[in-house]
Design a protein around this motif. Structure first.
Motif, PDB file in Angstrom:
ATOM      1  N   THR A 126      86.194 -16.466 -98.389  1.00 11.87           N
ATOM      2  CA  THR A 126      86.733 -16.165 -97.054  1.00 11.87           C
ATOM      3  C   THR A 126      88.181 -17.486 -96.679  1.00 11.87           C
ATOM      4  O   THR A 126      88.131 -17.408 -96.116  1.00 11.87           O
ATOM      5  CB  THR A 126      85.706 -16.338 -96.537  1.00 11.87           C
ATOM      6  OG1 THR A 126      84.781 -16.927 -96.098  1.00 11.87           O
ATOM      7  CG2 THR A 126      85.083 -15.388 -95.823  1.00 11.87           C
TER       8      THR A 126
ATOM      9  N   THR B  12      91.775 -15.830 -94.873  1.00 11.62           N
ATOM     10  CA  THR B  12      90.964 -16.106 -93.158  1.00 11.62           C
ATOM     11  C   THR B  12      92.084 -15.381 -91.837  1.00 11.62           C
ATOM     12  O   THR B  12      92.140 -15.924 -90.797  1.00 11.62           O
ATOM     13  CB  THR B  12      91.520 -18.313 -93.114  1.00 11.62           C
ATOM     14  OG1 THR B  12      93.407 -17.943 -93.732  1.00 11.62           O
ATOM     15  CG2 THR B  12      91.091 -18.654 -93.602  1.00 11.62           C
TER      16      THR B  12
ATOM     17  N   ARG C 297      89.652 -11.389 -89.432  1.00 14.71           N
ATOM     18  CA  ARG C 297      88.178 -11.407 -89.542  1.00 14.71           C
ATOM     19  C   ARG C 297      87.355 -10.970 -90.332  1.00 14.71           C
ATOM     20  O   ARG C 297      87.062 -10.728 -90.957  1.00 14.71           O
ATOM     21  CB  ARG C 297      87.856  -9.946 -87.965  1.00 14.71           C
ATOM     22  CG  ARG C 297      88.908  -9.935 -86.826  1.00 14.71           C
ATOM     23  CD  ARG C 297      88.349  -8.898 -85.661  1.00 14.71           C
ATOM     24  NE  ARG C 297      89.162  -8.839 -84.882  1.00 14.71           N
ATOM     25  CZ  ARG C 297      90.626  -8.525 -84.784  1.00 14.71           C
ATOM     26  NH1 ARG C 297      90.336  -6.960 -86.035  1.00 14.71           N
ATOM     27  NH2 ARG C 297      91.120  -7.859 -83.927  1.00 14.71           N
ATOM     28  N   LEU C 298      86.405 -11.892 -89.907  1.00 19.21           N
ATOM     29  CA  LEU C 298      84.548 -12.227 -91.473  1.00 19.21           C
ATOM     30  C   LEU C 298      84.457 -11.223 -90.983  1.00 19.21           C
ATOM     31  O   LEU C 298      83.595 -10.406 -92.347  1.00 19.21           O
ATOM     32  CB  LEU C 298      83.906 -13.501 -90.845  1.00 19.21           C
ATOM     33  CG  LEU C 298      82.439 -13.509 -92.010  1.00 19.21           C
ATOM     34  CD1 LEU C 298      83.138 -13.701 -93.155  1.00 19.21           C
ATOM     35  CD2 LEU C 298      81.703 -13.901 -91.247  1.00 19.21           C
ATOM     36  N   ASP C 299      83.684  -9.783 -90.187  1.00 13.89           N
ATOM     37  CA  ASP C 299      83.656  -8.480 -90.713  1.00 13.89           C
ATOM     38  C   ASP C 299      84.563  -7.916 -91.010  1.00 13.89           C
ATOM     39  O   ASP C 299      84.025  -7.218 -92.518  1.00 13.89           O
ATOM     40  CB  ASP C 299      83.567  -7.922 -89.477  1.00 13.89           C
ATOM     41  CG  ASP C 299      81.947  -7.805 -88.796  1.00 13.89           C
ATOM     42  OD1 ASP C 299      81.169  -8.724 -89.258  1.00 13.89           O
ATOM     43  OD2 ASP C 299      81.468  -7.789 -87.484  1.00 13.89           O
ATOM     44  N   ASP C 300      85.498  -7.357 -91.362  1.00 15.42           N
ATOM     45  CA  ASP C 300      86.523  -7.198 -92.045  1.00 15.42           C
ATOM     46  C   ASP C 300      86.892  -7.303 -93.036  1.00 15.42           C
ATOM     47  O   ASP C 300      86.657  -6.976 -93.691  1.00 15.42           O
ATOM     48  CB  ASP C 300      88.295  -7.265 -91.455  1.00 15.42           C
ATOM     49  CG  ASP C 300      88.184  -6.528 -90.218  1.00 15.42           C
ATOM     50  OD1 ASP C 300      86.800  -5.529 -89.541  1.00 15.42           O
ATOM     51  OD2 ASP C 300      88.792  -6.557 -89.076  1.00 15.42           O
TER      52      ASP C 300
ATOM     53  N   MET D 184      87.450 -19.828 -87.735  1.00 17.24           N
ATOM     54  CA  MET D 184      87.854 -18.839 -88.194  1.00 17.24           C
ATOM     55  C   MET D 184      86.774 -17.716 -88.484  1.00 17.24           C
ATOM     56  O   MET D 184      86.690 -16.339 -88.609  1.00 17.24           O
ATOM     57  CB  MET D 184      89.149 -18.263 -88.492  1.00 17.24           C
ATOM     58  CG  MET D 184      88.888 -18.750 -89.876  1.00 17.24           C
ATOM     59  SD  MET D 184      88.516 -19.728 -90.821  1.00 17.24           S
ATOM     60  CE  MET D 184      90.270 -20.694 -90.340  1.00 17.24           C
ATOM     61  N   HIS D 185      85.407 -18.462 -89.289  1.00 19.61           N
ATOM     62  CA  HIS D 185      84.629 -17.035 -89.715  1.00 19.61           C
ATOM     63  C   HIS D 185      83.250 -17.353 -89.255  1.00 19.61           C
ATOM     64  O   HIS D 185      82.830 -17.333 -87.663  1.00 19.61           O
ATOM     65  CB  HIS D 185      84.134 -16.855 -91.005  1.00 19.61           C
ATOM     66  CG  HIS D 185      85.717 -16.268 -91.797  1.00 19.61           C
ATOM     67  ND1 HIS D 185      86.504 -16.856 -92.554  1.00 19.61           N
ATOM     68  CD2 HIS D 185      86.687 -15.425 -90.962  1.00 19.61           C
ATOM     69  CE1 HIS D 185      87.567 -16.368 -93.224  1.00 19.61           C
ATOM     70  NE2 HIS D 185      87.312 -14.966 -91.711  1.00 19.61           N
TER      71      HIS D 185
END
Length: 281
Positions: free
Chosen positions: A9, A13, A16-19, A39-40
């Protein structure tokens, strides 16, 4: 044996983490190298346990495995890249890094991760080697205790320029600590090309008993720059064959932290390269 591929990840960056997780699942990755960062999954923000449970649910929904990585640049200090480290002259700085790693172990346990990645840090100016090693041993103690209690392997990464900078440095630390069961190795294939005397494939074979996490990217000899596949000098078929032959069951995570601007495209081309008929183990 097919390698289980992940993507870091820290190379996504801008998403979004889900994306990011949805993208990796759609591309066919087996898992993710999840860097704890603002950011995550921010390890310093409130309600970490609740946020971790939500991420665990998302990983389960997508069928993704996970390694927890701790190489965020400014997660502890907004003005010092990767600082403070386990070698910091300030005891409070060392304690902050130790605390972050203990938190990472707890997060890894809650996520069902297969390892927690970490690094030693650069020896500070004016610090003699004996002092640096003593600080590292002492700072690692609580982290190893937490990893043992949670039954989560700790995988230290030899990083060019760090006190633990190569495979010899990993073995030195392992011996100094009494070869604890929970201490394993993060092997970065690019770093092997960059500075080890042996070939990357030979490094894999030599490191096999201690492999707990693997990072992969292209790189050139003598230049510590993570490159997309095909832009460096690594001959990948022997490396992937050597990895498969070890029986390593963890993730092999693509590590391109300076390419987040092109993360979705590089995630696609990276898995196509590694799964392609020309390099597949």
């Amino acid at each position: 044996m097919s390698l289980r591929l992940g993507y870091g990840t820290n190379g996504l960056t801008d998403l979004r983490l889900d994306d990011a997780l949805g993208l990796l699942a759609d591309l066919g990755y087996d898992g993710v190298g999840l860097t704890l960062d603002h950011m995550h999954l921010d390890p310093m923000a409130p309600e970490l346990a609740a946020r971790t449970r939500r991420v665990a649910g998302r990983l389960a929904e997508l069928g993704l495995d996970v390694t927890v990585e701790t190489g965020a640049r400014y997660v502890l200090d907004p003005r010092r890249k990767h600082g403070p480290t386990l070698l910091d002259p300030d005891p409070e700085g060392r304690a902050a890094r130790t605390g972050l790693l203990v938190t990472a172990v707890r997060v890894a346990a809650d996520l069902g991760a297969h390892a927690v990645h970490c690094f030693s840090g650069v020896t500070p100016d004016g610090t003699d080697p004996a002092t640096a090693w003593k600080r590292l041993e002492e700072a690692m103690g609580p982290v190893l205790d937490a990893a043992d209690a949670a039954d989560i392997p700790l995988a230290i990464e030899p990083e060019p320029g760090h006190l633990v900078g190569d495979l010899a440095g990993f073995h030195q630390l392992r011996h100094r600590l009494g070869d604890p069961d929970q201490l394993g190795l993060t092997l970065d294939i690019g770093h092997c090309q960059c500075l080890e005397a042996a070939s990357p494939a030979d490094c894999v074979r030599d490191a096999a008993p201690w492999l707990r996490h693997v990072q992969i990217e292209d790189m050139r000899r003598g230049v510590h720059e993570h490159l997309p596949f095909g832009d460096g000098e690594i001959d990948f078929p022997p490396v992937l064959e050597a990895l498969a032959a070890t029986g390593y069951q963890g993730l092999t995570v693509v590590e391109l932290p300076r390419h987040s601007h092109a993360g979705p495209e590089l995630a696609r081309t990276s898995i196509e390269f590694l799964r392609g008929p020309g390099v597949r183990a």
